[in-house]
Design an enzyme around this catalytic site. Structure first.
Site, PDB file in Angstrom:
ATOM      1  N   TRP A 108      10.012   8.427 -48.126  1.00 10.38           N
ATOM      2  CA  TRP A 108      11.479   8.354 -48.158  1.00 10.38           C
ATOM      3  C   TRP A 108      12.082   9.227 -49.249  1.00 10.38           C
ATOM      4  O   TRP A 108      13.033   9.972 -49.014  1.00 10.38           O
ATOM      5  CB  TRP A 108      11.957   6.903 -48.279  1.00 10.38           C
ATOM      6  CG  TRP A 108      11.777   6.171 -46.980  1.00 10.38           C
ATOM      7  CD1 TRP A 108      10.968   5.099 -46.748  1.00 10.38           C
ATOM      8  CD2 TRP A 108      12.394   6.475 -45.709  1.00 10.38           C
ATOM      9  NE1 TRP A 108      11.035   4.724 -45.424  1.00 10.38           N
ATOM     10  CE2 TRP A 108      11.894   5.544 -44.768  1.00 10.38           C
ATOM     11  CE3 TRP A 108      13.290   7.448 -45.281  1.00 10.38           C
ATOM     12  CZ2 TRP A 108      12.285   5.553 -43.421  1.00 10.38           C
ATOM     13  CZ3 TRP A 108      13.681   7.457 -43.939  1.00 10.38           C
ATOM     14  CH2 TRP A 108      13.183   6.524 -43.036  1.00 10.38           C
ATOM     15  N   ASP A 178      17.666   4.615 -54.186  1.00  9.28           N
ATOM     16  CA  ASP A 178      17.532   4.241 -52.782  1.00  9.28           C
ATOM     17  C   ASP A 178      16.930   2.833 -52.752  1.00  9.28           C
ATOM     18  O   ASP A 178      15.768   2.641 -53.120  1.00  9.28           O
ATOM     19  CB  ASP A 178      16.606   5.248 -52.083  1.00  9.28           C
ATOM     20  CG  ASP A 178      16.359   4.904 -50.608  1.00  9.28           C
ATOM     21  OD1 ASP A 178      16.720   3.794 -50.177  1.00  9.28           O
ATOM     22  OD2 ASP A 178      15.791   5.767 -49.898  1.00  9.28           O
ATOM     23  N   LYS A 202      17.082  -3.714 -43.075  1.00 10.54           N
ATOM     24  CA  LYS A 202      15.803  -4.219 -43.572  1.00 10.54           C
ATOM     25  C   LYS A 202      15.955  -5.591 -44.206  1.00 10.54           C
ATOM     26  O   LYS A 202      15.247  -6.522 -43.862  1.00 10.54           O
ATOM     27  CB  LYS A 202      15.180  -3.218 -44.531  1.00 10.54           C
ATOM     28  CG  LYS A 202      14.525  -2.092 -43.753  1.00 10.54           C
ATOM     29  CD  LYS A 202      14.587  -0.747 -44.378  1.00 10.54           C
ATOM     30  CE  LYS A 202      14.174   0.311 -43.356  1.00 10.54           C
ATOM     31  NZ  LYS A 202      14.417   1.665 -43.835  1.00 10.54           N
TER      32      LYS A 202
HETATM   33  C1  LIG Z   1      14.618   2.894 -43.859  1.00 12.43           C
HETATM   34  C2  LIG Z   1      14.761   3.652 -45.111  1.00 12.43           C
HETATM   35  C3  LIG Z   1      15.624   4.751 -45.229  1.00 12.43           C
HETATM   36  C4  LIG Z   1      16.380   5.335 -44.065  1.00 12.43           C
HETATM   37  O1  LIG Z   1      17.313   4.517 -43.580  1.00 12.43           O
HETATM   38  P1  LIG Z   1      18.137   4.868 -42.242  1.00 12.43           P
HETATM   39  O2  LIG Z   1      19.196   3.855 -42.294  1.00 12.43           O
HETATM   40  O3  LIG Z   1      17.186   4.725 -41.091  1.00 12.43           O
HETATM   41  O4  LIG Z   1      18.636   6.264 -42.359  1.00 12.43           O
HETATM   42  C5  LIG Z   1      15.756   5.358 -46.452  1.00 12.43           C
HETATM   43  N1  LIG Z   1      15.054   4.931 -47.510  1.00 12.43           N
HETATM   44  C6  LIG Z   1      14.205   3.887 -47.439  1.00 12.43           C
HETATM   45  C7  LIG Z   1      13.487   3.445 -48.659  1.00 12.43           C
HETATM   46  C8  LIG Z   1      14.032   3.215 -46.239  1.00 12.43           C
HETATM   47  O5  LIG Z   1      13.192   2.185 -46.176  1.00 12.43           O
END
Ligand SMILES: *Cc1c(COP(=O)(O)O)cnc(C)c1O
Length: 365
Positions: A108, A178, A202
């Site tokens: 990521w 993030d 998530k």
């Molecule tokens: C799932 C995820 C993303 C991307 O998210 P989207 O909403 O699918 O663009 C970015 N960073 C992390 C750590 C993730 O788990």
């Protein structure tokens, strides 16, 4: 495979949601608050929807203890969208031209690093690629630049199962986190980062809404090319409603926040998350049949990656676990092996059932 009951769903995202939240949404589907319609069929500018929006923001502010000098934006485009929005909104703050530092600890943050290169100079300040993203480079090894607009890191790498135990200290440079896969999973001192971002799918609700928490003094420096929908300044000035927001996703996230408040908030769920992760990792550690490859102190409490030492048994493991209603345990294709995502909504019983299955599978192998 079909089931006549709820399963234990270990998917990484979209992921399992609290049953109480789904039930409430189902109950309210045809007639929400006596309006004779569902919440997704009314105007986003109606006073009814605005009250949902405001409560949702308020609940998030209280759950995460977000001070008033931080704006909360509810946007679209996911984490990937913010990978572009972050450089476009922040890079111009660098005195010597657009520039930022990135810490790459998995798939990521690597994506974030690559996307940012479209907008300016990106310095790879640290990377654990050579260690197969199974660890976090020690802070003392980071090569931060003196003229970067910000430093970005990923607090929990969902694919590798690597999590920062603490928020790194990068001095006075704005830190961007993030937190897509560990938002609301533990207490976080909001003041330690300038920007926090996460999609909801998530640890909160369904996909479709992206939460961006940004310190107000950093708003208003976007590049001219910034799309209107991702310009933090424009969205902050319109309550994230420069166009139609994802109303149903916001409503569902709001139900998720109310559920979490009812559990006792982040402090309480943090304890439960630690208990679940400890149970699973302790089991893996005493086993000679399974293994986790991440440096102990950096193991993710949300996404536990593990391997069967005899990988020829992978298919059988996945077939048998699915048949028992323990689903979505296949690891990401970039890593292989298995992954159990155990977010806030995964009950302790789910983790216990998984361990029981794994113990039994090992005994029979
Ligand atoms: C799932 C995820 C993303 C991307 O998210 P989207 O909403 O699918 O663009 C970015 N960073 C992390 C750590 C993730 O788990």
């Amino acid at each position: 495979m079909t089931f006549d009951r709820r399963i234990f769903n270990f998917a990484a995202g979209p992921a399992t949601l609290p049953e109480a939240v789904l039930k409430q949404a189902a109950d309210e589907m045809l007639n929400w608050r006596g309006l004779g319609t569902s919440v997704m069929e009314i105007s986003h500018r109606s006073k009814e929807f605005m009250s949902v929006y405001e409560e949702t923001i308020q609940d998030l502010r209280s759950l995460m203890n977000i001070p008033n000098n931080y704006e909360i934006l509810l946007l679209q485009g996911g984490g990937l969208g913010q990978n572009a929005a972050i450089p476009m909104n922040l890079m111009s703050l660098a005195k010597g031209g657009p520039k930022a530092d990135y810490i790459v600890t998995g798939i990521w943050s690597e994506k974030s690093y690559k996307e940012a290169q479209k907008y300016g100079i990106v310095n790879l300040a640290a990377s654990s690629a050579a260690e197969k993203f199974n660890t976090i480079p020690p802070r003392s090894s980071w090569q931060l630049s003196s003229d970067a607009a910000y430093v970005l890191y990923c607090a929990n790498e969902t694919i590798g199962g690597v999590e920062f135990p603490d928020i790194p200290n990068v001095g006075s440079v704005p830190l961007v986190a993030d937190i897509a896969s560990n938002i609301l999973s533990k207490e976080m001192d909001i003041t330690k980062c300038a920007v926090w971002f996460a999609g909801a799918q998530k640890n909160i609700g369904p996909s479709g809404v992206t939460i961006v928490i940004v310190r107000k003094d950093l708003i208003g420096h976007s590049m001219g090319i910034t799309p209107t929908i991702w310009d933090w300044s424009i969205q902050a000035g319109t309550q994230s409603m420069i166009n139609t927001p994802p109303t149903f996703a916001i409503y569902m996230a709001g139900l998720g926040f109310k559920w979490l408040l009812k559990q006792g908030g982040v402090k309480v769920i943090e304890k439960q998350n630690q208990e679940k992760a400890d149970l699973l990792y302790n089991f893996l550690d005493q086993s000679s049949f399974y293994e986790n490859r991440v440096t102990k102190e950096y193991r993710s409490r949300m996404n536990a990656t593990f391997f069967l030492k005899d990988e020829s048994l992978n298919v059988k493991f996945l077939e048998e676990s699915s048949a028992l209603g323990l689903v979505a345990l296949r690891g990401h294709k970039a890593v292989g092996g298995m992954r159990a995502s155990i977010y806030n909504a995964m009950p302790l019983e789910g983790v216990k059932a998984l361990i029981e299955f794994m113990r039994d599978f090992e005994r029979r192998a």
